[in-house]
Write a protein that holds these residues in place. Structure first.
Motif, mmCIF file in Angstrom:
data_model
loop_
_atom_site.group_PDB
_atom_site.id
_atom_site.type_symbol
_atom_site.label_atom_id
_atom_site.label_comp_id
_atom_site.label_asym_id
_atom_site.label_seq_id
_atom_site.Cartn_x
_atom_site.Cartn_y
_atom_site.Cartn_z
ATOM 1 N N PRO A 89 0.943 -1.425 0.185
ATOM 2 C CA PRO A 89 0.226 -0.062 -0.235
ATOM 3 C C PRO A 89 0.439 1.234 -0.040
ATOM 4 C CG PRO A 89 -0.689 -1.783 1.244
ATOM 5 C CD PRO A 89 0.276 -1.991 0.991
ATOM 6 N N ALA A 90 2.199 0.998 0.675
ATOM 7 C CA ALA A 90 2.266 2.554 0.856
ATOM 8 C C ALA A 90 3.357 2.534 -0.745
ATOM 9 C CB ALA A 90 3.778 2.352 1.572
ATOM 10 N N ARG A 91 3.612 1.628 -0.931
ATOM 11 C CA ARG A 91 4.234 2.137 -2.933
ATOM 12 C C ARG A 91 3.675 2.399 -3.624
ATOM 13 N NH1 ARG A 91 8.603 -1.835 -4.798
ATOM 14 N NH2 ARG A 91 10.245 -1.595 -3.024
ATOM 15 N N VAL A 92 2.184 1.933 -3.649
ATOM 16 C CA VAL A 92 0.656 1.644 -4.388
ATOM 17 C C VAL A 92 0.933 4.185 -3.727
ATOM 18 C CG1 VAL A 92 -1.388 2.327 -4.882
ATOM 19 C CG2 VAL A 92 -0.107 0.148 -4.287
ATOM 20 N N PHE A 93 0.804 3.880 -2.681
ATOM 21 C CA PHE A 93 0.513 5.112 -2.067
ATOM 22 C C PHE A 93 1.373 6.452 -2.914
ATOM 23 C CE2 PHE A 93 -1.098 8.678 0.654
ATOM 24 C CZ PHE A 93 -2.149 8.196 0.956
ATOM 25 N N ALA A 94 2.895 6.259 -2.938
ATOM 26 C CA ALA A 94 3.736 7.092 -3.007
ATOM 27 C C ALA A 94 3.747 7.145 -4.767
ATOM 28 C CB ALA A 94 5.483 6.344 -3.072
ATOM 29 N N HIS B 299 -8.286 9.752 -5.865
ATOM 30 C CA HIS B 299 -9.390 8.420 -7.101
ATOM 31 C C HIS B 299 -9.106 8.826 -8.396
ATOM 32 C CE1 HIS B 299 -12.401 8.243 -3.216
ATOM 33 N NE2 HIS B 299 -10.920 8.012 -2.932
ATOM 34 N N ALA B 300 -9.308 10.174 -8.347
ATOM 35 C CA ALA B 300 -8.945 10.671 -9.616
ATOM 36 C C ALA B 300 -6.985 9.997 -10.444
ATOM 37 C CB ALA B 300 -8.863 12.039 -10.180
ATOM 38 N N ALA B 301 -6.493 10.077 -8.872
ATOM 39 C CA ALA B 301 -5.297 9.650 -9.878
ATOM 40 C C ALA B 301 -4.888 7.654 -10.044
ATOM 41 C CB ALA B 301 -3.488 10.058 -8.590
ATOM 42 N N CYS B 302 -6.234 7.165 -9.101
ATOM 43 C CA CYS B 302 -6.193 5.867 -9.512
ATOM 44 C C CYS B 302 -7.012 5.825 -10.334
ATOM 45 C CB CYS B 302 -7.316 5.208 -8.374
ATOM 46 S SG CYS B 302 -6.563 5.585 -6.865
ATOM 47 N N SER C 164 -5.951 7.069 -13.668
ATOM 48 C CA SER C 164 -5.753 7.417 -14.082
ATOM 49 C C SER C 164 -4.723 6.616 -14.414
ATOM 50 C CB SER C 164 -4.631 9.124 -14.267
ATOM 51 O OG SER C 164 -4.171 9.148 -14.567
ATOM 52 N N ALA C 165 -4.208 6.151 -13.699
ATOM 53 C CA ALA C 165 -3.769 4.424 -13.382
ATOM 54 C C ALA C 165 -4.342 3.470 -13.854
ATOM 55 C CB ALA C 165 -3.346 4.399 -12.068
ATOM 56 N N TYR C 166 -5.686 2.976 -13.416
ATOM 57 C CA TYR C 166 -5.924 2.516 -14.019
ATOM 58 C C TYR C 166 -6.090 2.304 -15.810
ATOM 59 C CZ TYR C 166 -10.028 0.025 -15.482
ATOM 60 O OH TYR C 166 -11.313 -0.912 -16.334
ATOM 61 N N LEU C 167 -6.507 3.650 -16.494
ATOM 62 C CA LEU C 167 -6.543 3.943 -17.750
ATOM 63 C C LEU C 167 -5.949 3.471 -18.085
ATOM 64 C CD1 LEU C 167 -9.772 6.386 -17.770
ATOM 65 C CD2 LEU C 167 -9.893 3.762 -18.215
ATOM 66 N N ARG C 168 -4.029 3.853 -17.465
ATOM 67 C CA ARG C 168 -3.327 3.735 -18.460
ATOM 68 C C ARG C 168 -2.924 2.827 -19.132
ATOM 69 N NH1 ARG C 168 0.352 8.413 -17.270
ATOM 70 N NH2 ARG C 168 -0.514 10.072 -16.655
ATOM 71 N N SER C 169 -3.140 1.972 -17.693
ATOM 72 C CA SER C 169 -2.722 0.463 -17.748
ATOM 73 C C SER C 169 -3.071 -0.643 -18.871
ATOM 74 C CB SER C 169 -2.959 -0.324 -16.235
ATOM 75 O OG SER C 169 -4.793 -0.949 -16.075
ATOM 76 N N GLY C 170 -4.469 0.236 -19.329
ATOM 77 C CA GLY C 170 -5.106 -0.367 -21.417
ATOM 78 C C GLY C 170 -5.523 -1.449 -20.431
ATOM 79 N N PHE D 238 -10.723 -0.290 -8.395
ATOM 80 C CA PHE D 238 -10.904 -0.511 -6.651
ATOM 81 C C PHE D 238 -9.697 -1.113 -5.525
ATOM 82 C CE2 PHE D 238 -15.300 -0.736 -9.224
ATOM 83 C CZ PHE D 238 -15.616 0.680 -8.729
ATOM 84 N N ALA D 239 -9.205 -1.877 -6.407
ATOM 85 C CA ALA D 239 -8.266 -2.324 -5.563
ATOM 86 C C ALA D 239 -7.147 -1.124 -5.561
ATOM 87 C CB ALA D 239 -7.281 -3.306 -6.090
ATOM 88 N N LEU D 240 -6.456 -0.330 -6.363
ATOM 89 C CA LEU D 240 -5.627 0.879 -6.008
ATOM 90 C C LEU D 240 -6.280 1.272 -5.790
ATOM 91 C CD1 LEU D 240 -4.969 1.619 -9.948
ATOM 92 C CD2 LEU D 240 -3.044 0.739 -7.573
ATOM 93 N N GLN D 241 -7.934 2.025 -5.972
ATOM 94 C CA GLN D 241 -8.811 3.110 -4.376
ATOM 95 C C GLN D 241 -8.862 2.971 -3.374
ATOM 96 O OE1 GLN D 241 -13.089 3.336 -5.087
ATOM 97 N NE2 GLN D 241 -12.379 5.281 -5.496
ATOM 98 N N LYS D 242 -8.999 1.428 -3.194
ATOM 99 C CA LYS D 242 -8.658 1.156 -1.406
ATOM 100 C C LYS D 242 -7.854 1.047 -0.416
ATOM 101 C CE LYS D 242 -8.819 -3.286 1.147
ATOM 102 N NZ LYS D 242 -7.598 -3.048 1.965
#
Ligand SMILES: Cc1cc2nc3c(=O)[nH]c(=O)nc-3n(C[C@H](O)[C@H](O)[C@H](O)COP(=O)(O)OP(=O)(O)OC[C@H]3O[C@@H](n4cnc5c(N)ncnc54)[C@H](O)[C@@H]3O)c2cc1C
Length: 464
Positions: free
Chosen positions: A5-10, A350-353, A355-361, A372-376
């Protein structure tokens, strides 16, 4: 490989310019055009041919509006949220300042804990001060400048599905029903979002809702500001239960149009500052002198009050079945005790999540599980910061997590050390402004630093 979680947050906090790719969807529809919906629309504009924002309030209406009743109350933009805004809208700072927002660098911020002035962290991140309607209007302006984003004034009434895929949003304008077809739908309807009902009506499960009753009473008032460039633009004073005061805290900010905005809060049966006379008297008598100075100015309008019953979160991530092409953001997912000022910054993350989700194809024909995993991670972080502080309040009934007594003792040591120790205060500020994951406060170096700082500050001056 799954990241901690700390790395995802970073990673979500890492500053990077927005990226427009070839559209992966036709039309995206965002329901709710407040801060969370606008920021989601900004991200979607990079990935969709067109983005439609549906809100029941007129988009252009400036100032207070019925769909955001909390807009009358003081809103802090945490440095973490400010960083995200600058990333999403390059040049945001200059445009905000040009329209009346006020700079709030570390040297212009003062923070008191139980009447003790906290140390300044000189290299802390900047932020801006302004009324909530101004901050929202600034964001809306930036979003509506995007050529592929438009707004529709309507009340959304439900969703349309084709099997397990979301294909549209039903709405109502003055009694006339309509449907906006969509390849992707974002629920940004705030803490009273009807999404759970709509899901249930369509045969899906509703997400579990967790609640922590806080019974918070806010009162906010505006005062005329004579100084154009005040020395301090953001001043906060928090009272812990140790102080046994019926006021939990107060704050004032310099805001646009030559005004101060001041707020005070109490819990449970305590409703401080409901009348002008009580508000002014308490600012003068119960807070440091800066508060009395602000209260000495002419009050503009009435005191506005707001009751906030609970912090709540909806656990979408835990649903086994969930339609494709649908996500939820902002207060619709989690809304916290507002004294910690997390809401708009959480919405930005949440917007950053998204963005990361849509960038991941992603496969948009499948449930947005990765989103939802990122947002959690973001929700867990904000929830743990706010609820662990709230559990220390005498009227909050829990639930208490395992190991609460020890973790509460450690938090108490860290919070106390933020008054005197720059290194501990720096790390603490990074966490409470949502730039660092709360786990970073559990690092042995931080805890030891806090214990040593508290020992030093307890020692009589002659013994040092
Ligand atoms: C008293 C108080 C003080 C706060 N202080 C702070 C603070 O200091 N700092 C901070 O960051 N946050 C603060 N917050 C939280 C902040 O207000 C929210 O987190 C922020 O507004 C983001 O919320 P949102 O966009 O998810 O939802 P909201 O702002 O609640 O907006 C929901 C939107 O959805 C629209 N809508 C709802 N239903 C429908 C429908 N059926 N059809 C069409 N449109 C619909 C509404 O009109 C509205 O525009 C505070 C909250 C409160 C209550």
């Amino acid at each position: 490989m799954s990241l901690s979680p700390a790395r995802v947050f970073a990673a979500l906090n890492a500053v990077r310019p927005p990226e427009r790719s070839a559209p992966v969807m036709g039309r995206a529809v965002v329901v709710g055009g407040s801060v969370a919906g606008l920021l989601a629309a900004r991200v979607l504009s990079d990935h969709a041919e067109s983005v439609v924002i549906i809100d029941r309030d007129e988009a252009q209406a400036p100032g207070e509006r019925p769909g955001v009743p909390q807009g009358t109350q003081l809103h802090a933009l945490l440095p973490g949220g400010f960083l995200q805004l600058e990333q999403l809208f390059p040049g945001f700072r200059e445009q905000a300042l040009a329209q009346g927002a006020i700079e709030a660098p570390p040297a212009a911020r003062r923070n008191y804990l139980d009447g003790r002035l906290k140390v300044v962290v000189p290299d802390d991140a900047d932020s801006l001060a302004g009324s909530r309607p101004l901050l929202e209007a600034l964001i809306r302006q930036q979003v509506l400048r995007l050529p592929n984003v438009k707004t529709v004034t309507a009340r959304a009434t439900g969703l349309v599905f084709d099997g397990a895929v979301t294909t549209g949003v039903r709405y109502d304008v003055g009694g006339a029903p309509g449907v906006e077809s969509a390849d992707f739908v974002v629920d940004a309807m705030g803490r009273s979002s009807r999404l759970s009902d709509w899901l249930e009506q369509a045969g899906w499960d509703r997400p579990a809702m967790r609640r922590m009753t806080v019974n918070l009473n806010y009162a906010t008032a505006l005062f005329r500001r004579r100084e154009t460039n005040p020395e301090f633009t953001v001043v906060l004073a928090l009272h812990t239960p140790r102080l046994s005061s019926d006021v939990a805290g107060a704050a004032f900010f310099a805001v646009e149009d030559g005004r101060w905005m001041a707020m005070m809060a109490g819990y449970g049966e305590n409703r401080p500052g409901r009348t002008a006379a009580d508000f002014v008297r308490r600012l003068r008598d119960q807070f440091p002198p800066e508060f009395g100075a602000v209260a000495g100015n002419e009050m503009l309008g009435d005191v506005r009050t707001y009751h906030h019953a609970d912090s709540r979160r909806r656990d979408f991530h835990a649903l086994k079945r969930f339609p494709a092409g649908l996500v939820s953001v902002g207060d619709a997912v989690a809304s916290f005790n507002p004294v910690y000022g997390q809401g708009m910054t959480a919405a930005a993350l949440h917007a950053a999540c998204l963005s990361a989700y849509l960038r991941s194809g992603p496969d948009l024909g499948a449930t947005a599980r990765r989103f939802f995993a990122l947002q959690k991670v973001v929700v867990d972080a904000a929830w743990s910061t706010s609820t662990s502080a709230d559990l220390a309040l005498p009227h909050v009934e829990g639930p208490y997590p395992r190991g609460y007594r020890f973790s509460s003792w450690v938090s108490g040591q860290i919070v106390t050390a933020t008054v005197t120790d720059v290194a501990v205060a720096r790390r603490f500020n990074e966490v409470v402004s949502m730039r660092e994951h709360p786990r970073s406060l559990a690092a042995p170096g931080v805890i030891l630093g806090a214990l040593l700082a508290n020992r030093r500050s307890r020692r009589p001056a002659t013994a040092r």
